[in-house]
Design a protein around this motif. Sequence first.
Motif, PDB file in Angstrom:
ATOM      1  N   VAL A   1       0.835  -1.196   0.000  1.00  0.00           N
ATOM      2  CA  VAL A   1       0.000   0.000   0.000  1.00  0.00           C
ATOM      3  C   VAL A   1       0.873   1.250   0.000  1.00  0.00           C
ATOM      4  CG1 VAL A   1      -1.712   1.337   1.285  1.00  0.00           C
ATOM      5  CG2 VAL A   1      -1.934  -1.147   1.114  1.00  0.00           C
ATOM      6  N   GLY A   2       1.940   1.227   0.785  1.00  0.00           N
ATOM      7  CA  GLY A   2       2.838   2.364   0.844  1.00  0.00           C
ATOM      8  C   GLY A   2       3.494   2.631  -0.496  1.00  0.00           C
ATOM      9  N   ALA A   3       3.944   1.569  -1.174  1.00  0.00           N
ATOM     10  CA  ALA A   3       4.575   1.714  -2.485  1.00  0.00           C
ATOM     11  C   ALA A   3       3.600   2.307  -3.494  1.00  0.00           C
ATOM     12  CB  ALA A   3       5.085   0.364  -2.974  1.00  0.00           C
ATOM     13  N   VAL A   4       2.379   1.815  -3.479  1.00  0.00           N
ATOM     14  CA  VAL A   4       1.364   2.306  -4.418  1.00  0.00           C
ATOM     15  C   VAL A   4       1.023   3.761  -4.133  1.00  0.00           C
ATOM     16  CG1 VAL A   4      -1.051   2.076  -5.121  1.00  0.00           C
ATOM     17  CG2 VAL A   4       0.395   0.035  -4.911  1.00  0.00           C
ATOM     18  N   ASP A   5       0.872   4.112  -2.868  1.00  0.00           N
ATOM     19  CA  ASP A   5       0.546   5.496  -2.510  1.00  0.00           C
ATOM     20  C   ASP A   5       1.643   6.455  -2.967  1.00  0.00           C
ATOM     21  OD1 ASP A   5      -1.854   4.756  -1.398  1.00  0.00           O
ATOM     22  OD2 ASP A   5      -1.131   4.793   0.676  1.00  0.00           O
ATOM     23  N   LEU A   6       2.891   6.067  -2.758  1.00  0.00           N
ATOM     24  CA  LEU A   6       4.009   6.910  -3.174  1.00  0.00           C
ATOM     25  C   LEU A   6       4.040   7.078  -4.690  1.00  0.00           C
ATOM     26  CD1 LEU A   6       6.754   5.421  -0.832  1.00  0.00           C
ATOM     27  CD2 LEU A   6       5.888   7.759  -0.745  1.00  0.00           C
TER      28      LEU A   6
END
Length: 216
Positions: free
Chosen positions: A74-79
Amino acid sequence: MELASYAEAAVRLVNTEEPGRGKDALTSVEAIRVLFGPDSQAARRAGDADVTRFRAVRGRLRAVFTSAAEGDEVGAVDLLNSLLLEFPVSPQISGHDQRDADGRPDWHMHLAEHPSNATAGYAAIAAMGLAIHLTQYGVDRLGLCGAAPCRNAYLDTSTNRSRRYCSDRCATRANVAAYRARKRRETEKSEESTEQSERTGRTAENSHRTVARRRR
């Protein structure tokens, strides 16, 4: 240009820095132009201010790879989404200047960016390419080299999701280091076992001597 090549643009930019070694190759306008390639018209727009801007985008792209490598999907996608919003592109069909084996236009998808500067143009295609790779193959296909101190980014295209290193050189170096570490542990374990046996032998010998003195 195939869309996969856009994802490689992100890798090239991230790997201009080697944090573990304290090295940074992104120090000049010429270094930026090298990233674009020799035939890129966009490279001609690069100026001194782009060096700082490119470094900022590089940090954000590395954060995407870091989150992915740590399992934070989720963090990778948000960034990555934040980069896509800031640096948009427009898909277009291209191929007028390319021909297939039959002489017909080699139609393919092309990402047309609308940059205000060289950084915006490069960031747009790099972020979109990474997004395409991520959604097609999975977040775990974005990796950081496991051979310390190297932390180069790579795109895992292996059939069994087994890639762990950015290059064969780093894979060999990591394997050699692991072998030497294993040999050290085996040697230490053997020395500890020998020392324990010697201590046991000395204890037994002292016990025999004590018993012998008491019998006298």
